[in-house]
Design a protein around this motif. Structure first.
Motif, PDB file in Angstrom:
ATOM      1  N   TYR A 117      -6.318 -37.710 -16.563  1.00  0.00           N
ATOM      2  CA  TYR A 117      -4.865 -37.793 -16.377  1.00  0.00           C
ATOM      3  C   TYR A 117      -4.498 -38.281 -14.979  1.00  0.00           C
ATOM      4  N   TYR A 118      -5.497 -38.771 -14.255  1.00  0.00           N
ATOM      5  CA  TYR A 118      -5.294 -39.160 -12.862  1.00  0.00           C
ATOM      6  C   TYR A 118      -5.535 -40.647 -12.678  1.00  0.00           C
ATOM      7  N   GLU A 124      -2.111 -40.801  -8.099  1.00  0.00           N
ATOM      8  CA  GLU A 124      -1.145 -39.957  -8.791  1.00  0.00           C
ATOM      9  C   GLU A 124      -1.715 -39.491 -10.137  1.00  0.00           C
ATOM     10  N   ARG A 126      -0.237 -36.133  -7.881  1.00  0.00           N
ATOM     11  CA  ARG A 126      -0.819 -35.483  -6.705  1.00  0.00           C
ATOM     12  C   ARG A 126      -1.591 -34.219  -7.079  1.00  0.00           C
ATOM     13  N   GLY A 128      -3.352 -33.933  -9.636  1.00  0.00           N
ATOM     14  CA  GLY A 128      -4.647 -34.420 -10.082  1.00  0.00           C
ATOM     15  C   GLY A 128      -5.559 -34.731  -8.905  1.00  0.00           C
ATOM     16  N   LEU A 129      -4.989 -35.383  -7.886  1.00  0.00           N
ATOM     17  CA  LEU A 129      -5.764 -35.705  -6.684  1.00  0.00           C
ATOM     18  C   LEU A 129      -6.324 -34.443  -6.045  1.00  0.00           C
TER      19      LEU A 129
END
Length: 237
Positions: A117-118, A124, A126, A128-129
């Protein structure tokens, strides 16, 4: 943690083979973090300290938040592993290794799911990051602390500075006897191969696959290791 402890693995120990496999996964995980997570190392905190300095100096392309978060979560993973080592260090080695492998593989697999999902192109979302950074850094901190307690020379699985130093400083050209030369070279090649494979996976298939593969190697490599008779013996901390 760049440390080579004096005591070695016992004769016939399955640990060197397992640690070389884990070294391959270091290359895979750091390929994910460097190429897809805003120039962050999940396994090598020396690099993160340097990148954090660049971020504090407001160098273009470097930011404080991701590197600082990686360092903090790495420390958290190492702290937890330290407590686990105290609890399991006197028990059969296979119990300790199995717990460590399950924890690390689970963290890497959750990170792989999150990576679906990243978008590494725009960093993006964030969450996920920071989620992937945190999960992989905790996993690597947990591993580093565990390996440090196992005390197998020249196989830290995540850093090579002292390994490369030993290859040169202990060489026959320097007047040494080149101890553990084969193991040291194998450790360098393992991380090199892992990084190359990880880079190919990231560029072709995204971040999830190398994280998934890393977890598989960690778990099933450890399962193979703990079947060895030596794994039935305790490993004192």
């Amino acid at each position: 943690m760049e440390t080579n402890s004096a005591p070695g693995a016992p004769r016939g120990s399955p640990l060197p083979g397992l640690l070389l496999l884990l070294s391959v996964t270091t290359g895979l995980v750091d390929a994910v973090s460097i190429l897809g997570l805003a120039k962050v190392f999940s396994a090598n905190m020396t690099g993160n300290i340097v990148f954090l300095g660049f971020g504090l100096a407001q160098t273009p392309g470097f930011s404080v938040g991701p590197n600082l978060f990686a360092i903090v979560t790495f420390l958290a993973g190492a702290l937890i592993a330290g407590r686990v080592g105290l609890s399991y260090g006197k028990r059969p080695l296979r119990h300790w290794l199995t717990i460590a492998a399950v924890v690390e593989a689970a963290l890497l697999w959750v990170a792989a799911i999150m990576a679906l999902y990243y978008s590494p192109e725009n960093l993006e979302p964030r969450w996920g990051l920071y989620g992937i950074i945190g999960l992989t850094a905790i996993a690597m901190g947990f591993r580093n602390a565990t390996i440090r307690q196992l005390k197998v020379p020249d196989l830290t699985t995540t850093v090579l500075t002292l390994t490369l130093t030993g290859i040169a400083a202990d060489s026959r050209m320097a007047g040494g006897a080149s101890p553990n030369l084969g193991r040291r070279i194998a450790a360098v090649l393992a991380i090199l191969v892992g990084a190359a494979l990880g880079a190919v996976m990231v560029m072709r298939w995204g971040l999830a696959l190398p994280l998934l593969v890393s977890g598989i190697i960690v778990l099933f490599g450890t399962i193979a290791c703990v079947r060895h008779p030596a794994a039935a013996l305790p490993r004192s901390v």
